[in-house]
Scaffold this motif. Structure first.
Motif, PDB file in Angstrom:
ATOM      1  N   GLY A  54       0.835  -1.186  -0.133  1.00 48.56           N
ATOM      2  CA  GLY A  54      -0.041   0.212  -0.153  1.00 48.56           C
ATOM      3  C   GLY A  54       0.828   1.226   0.069  1.00 48.56           C
ATOM      4  N   VAL A  55       2.071   1.178  -0.526  1.00 51.76           N
ATOM      5  CA  VAL A  55       2.651   2.283  -0.528  1.00 51.76           C
ATOM      6  C   VAL A  55       2.575   3.427  -1.499  1.00 51.76           C
ATOM      7  CG1 VAL A  55       5.131   3.291  -0.725  1.00 51.76           C
ATOM      8  CG2 VAL A  55       4.929   1.276   0.529  1.00 51.76           C
ATOM      9  N   ASP A  56       2.550   4.547  -1.719  1.00 47.77           N
ATOM     10  CA  ASP A  56       1.855   5.708  -2.763  1.00 47.77           C
ATOM     11  C   ASP A  56       3.300   5.446  -3.613  1.00 47.77           C
ATOM     12  OD1 ASP A  56       1.992   7.650  -4.323  1.00 47.77           O
ATOM     13  OD2 ASP A  56       0.261   8.506  -3.073  1.00 47.77           O
ATOM     14  N   ALA A  57       3.236   5.143  -5.017  1.00 48.80           N
ATOM     15  CA  ALA A  57       4.103   5.223  -5.795  1.00 48.80           C
ATOM     16  C   ALA A  57       5.077   6.534  -5.813  1.00 48.80           C
ATOM     17  CB  ALA A  57       3.557   4.974  -7.328  1.00 48.80           C
ATOM     18  N   SER A  58       4.480   7.415  -5.639  1.00 48.33           N
ATOM     19  CA  SER A  58       5.144   8.886  -5.445  1.00 48.33           C
ATOM     20  C   SER A  58       6.372   9.119  -4.244  1.00 48.33           C
ATOM     21  CB  SER A  58       4.195  10.062  -5.674  1.00 48.33           C
ATOM     22  OG  SER A  58       3.424  10.099  -4.611  1.00 48.33           O
ATOM     23  N   ASN A  59       5.849   8.212  -3.472  1.00 48.29           N
ATOM     24  CA  ASN A  59       6.964   7.915  -2.363  1.00 48.29           C
ATOM     25  C   ASN A  59       8.132   7.218  -2.678  1.00 48.29           C
ATOM     26  OD1 ASN A  59       3.866   8.343  -0.007  1.00 48.29           O
ATOM     27  ND2 ASN A  59       5.457   9.771  -0.967  1.00 48.29           N
ATOM     28  N   ILE A  60       8.074   6.494  -3.660  1.00 51.12           N
ATOM     29  CA  ILE A  60       9.382   5.814  -3.828  1.00 51.12           C
ATOM     30  C   ILE A  60      10.481   6.307  -4.673  1.00 51.12           C
ATOM     31  CG2 ILE A  60      10.096   3.489  -4.810  1.00 51.12           C
ATOM     32  CD1 ILE A  60       7.046   2.442  -4.193  1.00 51.12           C
ATOM     33  N   LEU A  61      11.749   6.229  -4.345  1.00 50.10           N
ATOM     34  CA  LEU A  61      12.680   6.799  -5.143  1.00 50.10           C
ATOM     35  C   LEU A  61      13.843   5.572  -5.559  1.00 50.10           C
ATOM     36  CD1 LEU A  61      14.730   8.925  -6.354  1.00 50.10           C
ATOM     37  CD2 LEU A  61      15.439   9.062  -3.849  1.00 50.10           C
TER      38      LEU A  61
ATOM     39  N   GLU B 273      21.676  22.701   6.134  1.00 54.38           N
ATOM     40  CA  GLU B 273      21.213  24.248   6.691  1.00 54.38           C
ATOM     41  C   GLU B 273      19.692  24.171   6.706  1.00 54.38           C
ATOM     42  OE1 GLU B 273      23.416  26.343   4.004  1.00 54.38           O
ATOM     43  OE2 GLU B 273      25.309  25.875   4.750  1.00 54.38           O
ATOM     44  N   ARG B 274      19.048  23.487   5.996  1.00 59.38           N
ATOM     45  CA  ARG B 274      17.559  23.991   5.848  1.00 59.38           C
ATOM     46  C   ARG B 274      16.908  22.489   6.296  1.00 59.38           C
ATOM     47  NH1 ARG B 274      15.525  28.190   2.799  1.00 59.38           N
ATOM     48  NH2 ARG B 274      13.705  27.384   3.549  1.00 59.38           N
ATOM     49  N   LYS B 275      16.649  22.265   7.711  1.00 58.75           N
ATOM     50  CA  LYS B 275      15.873  21.229   8.181  1.00 58.75           C
ATOM     51  C   LYS B 275      14.534  21.264   7.506  1.00 58.75           C
ATOM     52  CE  LYS B 275      19.350  20.262  10.591  1.00 58.75           C
ATOM     53  NZ  LYS B 275      20.356  19.176  10.007  1.00 58.75           N
ATOM     54  N   ASP B 276      13.917  22.191   7.337  1.00 64.29           N
ATOM     55  CA  ASP B 276      12.640  22.255   6.773  1.00 64.29           C
ATOM     56  C   ASP B 276      12.522  21.643   5.414  1.00 64.29           C
ATOM     57  OD1 ASP B 276      13.890  24.476   6.070  1.00 64.29           O
ATOM     58  OD2 ASP B 276      12.310  25.605   5.481  1.00 64.29           O
ATOM     59  N   ILE B 277      13.313  22.048   4.504  1.00 61.98           N
ATOM     60  CA  ILE B 277      13.447  21.509   2.975  1.00 61.98           C
ATOM     61  C   ILE B 277      13.868  19.937   3.125  1.00 61.98           C
ATOM     62  CG2 ILE B 277      14.789  21.527   1.059  1.00 61.98           C
ATOM     63  CD1 ILE B 277      14.813  24.400   1.315  1.00 61.98           C
ATOM     64  N   LEU B 278      14.641  19.563   4.183  1.00 64.47           N
ATOM     65  CA  LEU B 278      15.147  18.285   4.200  1.00 64.47           C
ATOM     66  C   LEU B 278      13.870  17.467   4.631  1.00 64.47           C
ATOM     67  CD1 LEU B 278      16.963  15.821   4.533  1.00 64.47           C
ATOM     68  CD2 LEU B 278      17.678  16.585   6.754  1.00 64.47           C
ATOM     69  N   GLU B 279      13.024  18.022   5.654  1.00 66.52           N
ATOM     70  CA  GLU B 279      11.949  17.345   6.237  1.00 66.52           C
ATOM     71  C   GLU B 279      11.268  16.972   5.022  1.00 66.52           C
ATOM     72  OE1 GLU B 279       8.789  18.088   9.522  1.00 66.52           O
ATOM     73  OE2 GLU B 279      10.839  18.447  10.041  1.00 66.52           O
ATOM     74  N   ALA B 280      10.906  17.975   4.158  1.00 67.80           N
ATOM     75  CA  ALA B 280       9.786  17.911   3.059  1.00 67.80           C
ATOM     76  C   ALA B 280      10.236  16.828   2.007  1.00 67.80           C
ATOM     77  CB  ALA B 280       9.912  19.228   2.275  1.00 67.80           C
ATOM     78  N   TRP B 281      11.404  16.594   1.754  1.00 74.23           N
ATOM     79  CA  TRP B 281      11.977  15.749   0.679  1.00 74.23           C
ATOM     80  C   TRP B 281      11.997  14.118   1.552  1.00 74.23           C
ATOM     81  CZ3 TRP B 281      12.133  15.987  -4.171  1.00 74.23           C
ATOM     82  CH2 TRP B 281      12.216  17.277  -4.806  1.00 74.23           C
ATOM     83  N   GLN B 282      12.332  14.137   2.920  1.00 73.19           N
ATOM     84  CA  GLN B 282      12.051  12.838   3.482  1.00 73.19           C
ATOM     85  C   GLN B 282      10.590  12.514   3.561  1.00 73.19           C
ATOM     86  OE1 GLN B 282      13.583  14.344   7.322  1.00 73.19           O
ATOM     87  NE2 GLN B 282      15.645  13.657   7.021  1.00 73.19           N
TER      88      GLN B 282
ATOM     89  N   ASP C 135      26.402  10.239   2.226  1.00 70.08           N
ATOM     90  CA  ASP C 135      25.834  11.386   3.423  1.00 70.08           C
ATOM     91  C   ASP C 135      24.616  11.983   3.132  1.00 70.08           C
ATOM     92  OD1 ASP C 135      28.379  10.823   4.744  1.00 70.08           O
ATOM     93  OD2 ASP C 135      29.470  12.459   3.925  1.00 70.08           O
ATOM     94  N   ILE C 136      24.358  12.269   2.001  1.00 73.19           N
ATOM     95  CA  ILE C 136      23.166  12.906   1.451  1.00 73.19           C
ATOM     96  C   ILE C 136      22.168  11.719   1.513  1.00 73.19           C
ATOM     97  CG2 ILE C 136      21.916  13.814  -0.312  1.00 73.19           C
ATOM     98  CD1 ILE C 136      24.453  14.903  -1.410  1.00 73.19           C
ATOM     99  N   VAL C 137      22.259  10.623   1.255  1.00 70.09           N
ATOM    100  CA  VAL C 137      21.389   9.456   1.292  1.00 70.09           C
ATOM    101  C   VAL C 137      20.752   9.249   2.794  1.00 70.09           C
ATOM    102  CG1 VAL C 137      20.839   7.038   0.795  1.00 70.09           C
ATOM    103  CG2 VAL C 137      21.709   8.533  -1.064  1.00 70.09           C
ATOM    104  N   ARG C 138      21.810   9.103   3.610  1.00 69.73           N
ATOM    105  CA  ARG C 138      21.654   8.868   5.171  1.00 69.73           C
ATOM    106  C   ARG C 138      20.723   9.868   5.456  1.00 69.73           C
ATOM    107  NH1 ARG C 138      27.002   8.324   7.910  1.00 69.73           N
ATOM    108  NH2 ARG C 138      25.504   8.056   9.816  1.00 69.73           N
ATOM    109  N   LEU C 139      21.014  11.310   5.270  1.00 72.93           N
ATOM    110  CA  LEU C 139      20.044  12.382   5.530  1.00 72.93           C
ATOM    111  C   LEU C 139      18.637  12.016   4.875  1.00 72.93           C
ATOM    112  CD1 LEU C 139      22.200  15.381   5.132  1.00 72.93           C
ATOM    113  CD2 LEU C 139      21.807  14.480   7.208  1.00 72.93           C
ATOM    114  N   LEU C 140      18.390  11.784   3.904  1.00 69.91           N
ATOM    115  CA  LEU C 140      17.448  11.744   3.138  1.00 69.91           C
ATOM    116  C   LEU C 140      16.564  10.602   3.674  1.00 69.91           C
ATOM    117  CD1 LEU C 140      15.556  13.076   0.590  1.00 69.91           C
ATOM    118  CD2 LEU C 140      16.706  11.373  -0.664  1.00 69.91           C
ATOM    119  N   ALA C 141      17.094   9.430   4.059  1.00 70.99           N
ATOM    120  CA  ALA C 141      16.302   8.155   4.496  1.00 70.99           C
ATOM    121  C   ALA C 141      15.675   8.466   5.734  1.00 70.99           C
ATOM    122  CB  ALA C 141      17.307   6.940   4.261  1.00 70.99           C
ATOM    123  N   LYS C 142      16.102   9.094   6.717  1.00 71.38           N
ATOM    124  CA  LYS C 142      15.719   9.441   8.049  1.00 71.38           C
ATOM    125  C   LYS C 142      14.459   9.882   8.002  1.00 71.38           C
ATOM    126  CE  LYS C 142      20.129  10.671  10.195  1.00 71.38           C
ATOM    127  NZ  LYS C 142      21.233  11.568  10.996  1.00 71.38           N
TER     128      LYS C 142
END
Length: 611
Positions: free
Chosen positions: A44-51, A192-201, A221-228
């Protein structure tokens, strides 16, 4: 499609971190696409939430097509892309970048030409020098190396820092970014922008990465941030096929995945569906000599029918003739040229091979650009000496070689478009020691005029002292003198067998013309033998594979000295071996460019374990 137990387990993984060890021919693409489908249709995962991230645009396109076929759809909301494409998408939204903000290779080189010209550095090949500088800048960015911890191999520390600073200022001043900046800027933005990171997470709750063994520090390092914070990170790769350390890839990132994610599942895709059973056995005999790797047992799904052959030849010419004869015979019996691949360590290895393939009219296509030996600046120096020996008195020719080796003759002594030796000597009546050097050059070119091409090259190298010049130049530029010696030795080997300069130059002209024609006409040729480096062959498979020049100093490469370098070379050889589906022939020679060489230790390792 029937899946084996390991594949089913990997596809069924729902959430949390998971690392899939996928050996050659183990069906990893099917696992990634099938798991993506399962996330959507069963979990039931939304396709748009998959990278889904891959390393090349071609791989991303293929992965997407495979997924669409699986789903029976023409479009999908799943994001398929390379690291650079995905991170540029992030930057486009954050900073309103467009494709026009991405600096082209041509712009980068032009910018660096302008920067370098201010520092009056000495180099012989501008493109090579600038390419090496840009490579070092890329390394600093991708590995996040502090500038005060980096030492350039191209120029002095202070000069390099000035060049780097100026390059960076020009990029920012023009609002340009290079491919490495796509990663650097994204990492800085997310930090630097936790709000932007959170939106992509929130956007990408499930991340799948193919060819994870090729990841570099910054990408990870970027992927680790994004996956949280859920860490729904599904990575697929094979540490035994990590062969891009020179680009910043780090196999230790894959080896240390479970230290970063202690609760990560680990699944081994242990079946090789591609290779003959004997090929699987031999390749495992080789790779088990690496210490820094996951210990894994790979099972061949196919029978063992064709034992790999390890063949010795007196020289490269005989090695190539054997391969050509084999290919011709099999094609006459119904085989297609496209079933064959000839693989080698570096893109300079097959120069003689390409000549012989052309001679026997065998169609071939190159996976990578092969530099033309005869375009190298060393070759041009040799040709210039010979042109003067044949009678050229052009000022440009004299300017090119008069201080190679150093004769300490001033350029301003050559004023006329045509040079007369006796007049030139008269200019130095008050400095007779320089006049003597010009007389010696005159004597040398007279000697060269009577020689064969092979004898002339040896005379230029040792009689005139060109080898000494190369050693001095290598020392000044802080580059490996062996690389320069290799060029002049190969040039010398090509000249053997030609009695006159005319016949040798005619051959060079024909070869250069054929290579250009081959590049234009044969790249898209379907029915052609594939020529590729081990690096270029990764991800490909062929019915019959020849690995050539399996000798010490070639594979493992002479620059590989440290244990980690030898292990990378062994992985390269492993990649080469596992490209073969049915027939594998490993060839080595007694002499390479007229120098005695020994069989690669990798062949010995295969045979030792195979007994």
């Amino acid at each position: 499609m029937i899946m084996n137990e390991s594949q089913i387990k990997a596809i069924a993984h729902q959430s949390g971190p998971c690392m899939v060890l996928a050996g050659p021919g183990s069906g990893k693409t099917a696992v990634i696409t099938q798991r993506t489908k399962k996330l959507i249709t069963e979990y039931g995962v939304d396709a748009s939430n998959i990278l889904v991230i891959t390393f090349t645009k071609a791989a991303a396109t293929e992965m997407k097509q495979r997924f669409l076929q699986l789903m029976g759809e023409s479009t999908t909301k799943v994001t398929f892309g390379t690291f650079h494409a995905v991170f540029f998408m992030v930057l486009k939204l954050a900073y309103h970048f467009e494709s026009s903000n991405v600096v082209s290779e041509e712009q980068k080189y032009q910018m660096m030409r302008e920067i370098v010209s201010h520092h009056h550095l000495e180099y012989r090949d501008e493109n090579e020098f600038i390419g090496n500088l840009l490579g070092e800048i890329s390394k600093i960015k991708n590995e996040r190396i502090p500038m005060d911890h980096f030492y350039s191999n191209q120029c002095g520390e202070e000069v390099f820092r000035k060049i780097y600073g100026e390059y960076d200022r020009r990029l920012r001043g023009n609002r340009w970014i290079d491919f490495d900046d796509m990663l650097v800027y994204t990492y800085e933005l997310f930090c630097e922008r936790k709000d932007i990171l959170e939106a992509w997470q929130k956007k990408y709750r499930y991340i799948l990465i193919d060819e994870f063994q090729d990841i570099n520090q910054l990408q990870f390092d970027i992927v680790r941030l994004l996956a949280k914070p859920q860490n729904n990170l599904f990575v697929v790769g094979d540490d035994d096929q990590s062969i891009y350390r020179f680009r910043g890839s780090k196999p230790e990132l894959m080896l240390g995945f479970q230290k970063v994610y202690p609760d990560a599942k680990q699944i081994l895709l242990d079946r090789n569906y591609r290779c003959d059973g004997f090929i699987v056995a031999d390749s495992l005999n080789l790779i088990c000599h690496n210490k820094e790797r996951f210990d894994k047992k790979i099972i061949a799904s196919r029978d063992a029918l064709h034992r790999p052959e390890y063949l010795k030849f007196a020289n490269q010419r005989l090695e190539n003739l054997y391969i050509i004869k084999q290919i011709k015979e099999e094609v006459e019996q119904g085989a297609d040229y496209s079933q064959f691949a000839i693989l080698f360590r570096t893109n300079t290895n097959p120069r003689l091979l390409t000549e012989q393939l052309m001679e026997f009219d065998i169609p071939f296509k190159m996976k990578e650009h092969m530099p033309n030996l005869y375009d190298h600046w060393i070759a041009k120096d040799i040709f210039t000496y010979i042109r003067i020996a044949q009678g050229s008195r052009k000022r440009a020719d004299f300017l090119q070689i008069m201080n190679r080796p150093k004769r300490y003759i001033g350029r301003d002594s050559l004023c006329e478009p045509e040079i007369a030796f006796d007049e030139w000597i008269k200019l130095y009546e008050e400095q007779p020691w320089i006049g003597e050097r010009i007389e010696r050059l005159w004597y040398d070119v007279k000697m060269l005029s009577k020689m064969s091409p092979y004898a002339a090259i040896n005379y230029i190298r040792r009689g005139i002292g060109y080898d000494d010049y190369l050693k001095e130049y290598a020392e000044y530029r802080n580059i490996n003198q062996e690389d320069l010696m290799e060029v002049v030795e190969e040039l010398s080997a090509t000249a053997k067998g030609y009695k006159s300069y005319e016949s040798w130059f005619l051959h060079i002209e024909e070869y250069t013309s054929n290579m250009k024609k081959n590049g234009r006409l044969r790249q898209q040729e379907e029915h052609a033998v594939t020529l590729a480096t081990f690096h270029g062959a990764k991800g490909l498979e062929f019915d019959k594979v020849y690995l050539i020049d399996a000798n010490e100093g070639i594979i493992p490469y002479k620059k590989a000295v440290l244990d980690k370098d030898i292990e990378e070379e062994r992985r390269l050889f492993y990649v080469g071996m596992t490209r073969a589906k049915n027939v594998l022939k490993v060839c080595y020679v007694d002499t390479f460019n007229d120098k005695a060489v020994t069989m690669s230790r990798f062949i010995q390792e295969v045979m030792k374990n195979g007994d």
